[in-house]
Design an enzyme around this catalytic site. Structure first.
Site, PDB file in Angstrom:
ATOM      1  CB  CYS A  47      -0.933   0.017   1.205  1.00  0.00           C
ATOM      2  SG  CYS A  47      -2.077  -1.375   1.282  1.00  0.00           S
ATOM      3  CG  ASN A 311      -0.869  -7.450   8.690  1.00  0.00           C
ATOM      4  OD1 ASN A 311       0.194  -7.941   9.031  1.00  0.00           O
ATOM      5  ND2 ASN A 311      -0.971  -6.592   7.694  1.00  0.00           N
TER       6      ASN A 311
END
Length: 459
Positions: A47, A311
């Site tokens: 990102c 995550n």
């Protein structure tokens, strides 16, 4: 008693989070962990690549959360540039190739984690593989793009696609001094928003000097005598380009899983239970961009490629593999981005999502400031809210505005998760002081207007 072996396919967010969490629960004498990563980097922030390209992040390594050597020091046998070619679930083994040496071998497993991520959409157009045409999925992709930008004499860039990556890359290229054109198929950029909210993003991009062309389906990439890209063609126009960046989106990388007979959902992602265990498998888990997850609003599965989810998946998988227990209940579809100083956020359903789910809804749009209006520099924001017509249940929120706008979407994300009505939202005890919010926060103003719309719509 011999240690069990956990094999992890994929060395980024979900895979290495799972490996690291499993190691916290079990030491090397109980659990051997072998992880395969076909690329040259592990545990990095994809990102952050647009911000590295644009110069906000100075060094590539600033995007790396943990190096391969750091993983190895923690008792994880991370094998870089090693691609898994086959999964044998019955035999509990995987076949992998060392890309530099070209050698192949089988590795047995007691437990397996599939975290193969997503692959960028790269349509089979003429010229799509020409030098100067770049994707931005990996750190290697980002490095290649930066090298192209550094040696390109011209200053014209075309970005194909106007989703999160496309918009962020357009701004990054503008910061590097390029004349930027963004081509996209939809009516407005940011198709993750309703068109009326996407129009605000369009206006912000125009204000920066970025040319945005909607309804533009790319038909080919044109090249010069040197074989490099020179233009991008649609059915009715050509757009000169010294560099092209593809930001069309991604699909789950599930070819390995599909070949192994593992279950895929309607969007091509692996299907798991709430513990992230692959459906129908006792010893196989999956997480990250290669899976589909439950949409808490519609009850269907959807594919969302975000590091936040990856995550969390990894933490849950690692706990379950390590002997503890955890579940991932689902998502409401929250995402934020920005173009220059215009912040963009959404959570829940758009209008077309609500229609596709067969939901009757009302919408309300308001304009407010993010701070008390009498303070210097108060910035406007637009908030759009969808509510179910009969029940008033919140269905979705979109926000476009100045500083402080985007993170207000978190209020709506919590309300969606709690299945609150818009009327219940009006009573939320939110923080107030003039530098942070008007007396009535913009989200609450939108909730009040949506409540009135529900009452007016009646039964």
């Amino acid at each position: 008693m011999a240690a069990e072996r956990l094999v992890v396919i994929g060395g980024d967010a979900a895979g290495m989070s799972a490996a690291s969490q499993a190691r916290r629960f079990k030491g090397p004498e109980e659990l051997e962990i072998v992880a395969f990563e076909r690329g040259g980097f592990a545990s990095y922030s994809a990102c952050g690549i647009p911000y590295w390209v644009g110069g906000d992040v100075e060094r590539r390594d600033d995007l790396v959360a943990r190096t391969p050597q750091e993983h190895r020091e923690r008792g994880i046998d991370l094998r870089m540039r090693t691609e898994v070619l086959e999964i044998d679930t019955d035999g509990r083994r995987v076949r992998a190739r060392e890309l530099d040496a070209g050698t192949e071998s089988w590795t047995d497993f007691d437990k397996l984690v599939i975290a193969t991520g997503a692959r960028p959409i790269r349509p089979p157009l003429p010229g799509i593989d020409a030098p100067g045409v770049h994707g931005v999925q990996t750190l290697g992709d980002g490095q290649a793009l930066i090298e192209t930008l550094s040696r390109t004499d011209g200053g014209r860039a075309v970005v194909v696609g106007a989703g999160y990556i496309g918009v962020e890359m357009a701004e990054a290229l503008l910061k590097r001094g390029y004349e930027v054109t963004v081509l996209h198929r939809d009516e407005q950029p940011m198709a993750t928003l309703d068109p009326d909210m996407g129009r605000l993003v369009h206006e912000a991009m125009d204000g920066l000097g970025i040319t945005t062309v909607g309804g533009a389906a790319v038909s080919k990439i044109l090249t010069g005598d040197d074989g490099r890209v020179r233009a991008v063609a649609t059915d009715d126009a050509e757009y000169p380009a010294d560099v092209v960046v593809l930001g069309i989106g991604v699909r789950p990388e599930t070819a390995l899983a599909e070949a192994a007979g593992l279950p895929l959902g309607p969007h091509g992602g692996l299907l798991t239970d709430l513990s992230m265990r692959v459906r129908g498998q006792d010893r196989v888990w999956a997480g990250g961009d290669c899976v589909e997850v439950l949409d808490l609003i519609t009850g269907t599965t959807r594919h969302i490629a975000l590091g936040t989810h990856a995550n969390k998946h990894g933490q849950i998988i690692g706990a379950n593999v390590g002997g503890d227990y955890g579940t991932f209940p689902g998502v409401v579809g929250t995402a934020v981005s920005k173009v220059c100083d215009r912040e963009i956020a959404r959570t829940g359903l758009r209008e077309k999502d609500a229609r596709a789910a067969g939901l009757q809804y009302v919408s309300a749009t308001i304009e407010s400031t993010g701070t008390a209006g009498y303070l210097p520099g108060a910035r406007l924001m637009t908030v759009k809210m969808l509510a179910e017509r009969r029940t008033g249940r919140l269905l979705g929120v979109q926000i476009v505005g100045g500083e402080g706008a985007a993170k207000r979407v978190d209020i709506a994300a919590v309300a969606l998760t709690a299945r609150m009505t818009v009327e219940q939202m009006t009573a939320l005890d939110l923080g107030y002081a003039p530098p942070f919010s008007p007396v009535w926060d913009p989200v609450l103003v939108a909730a009040r207007k949506a409540t009135a719309a529900v009452r007016e719509a009646g039964w």
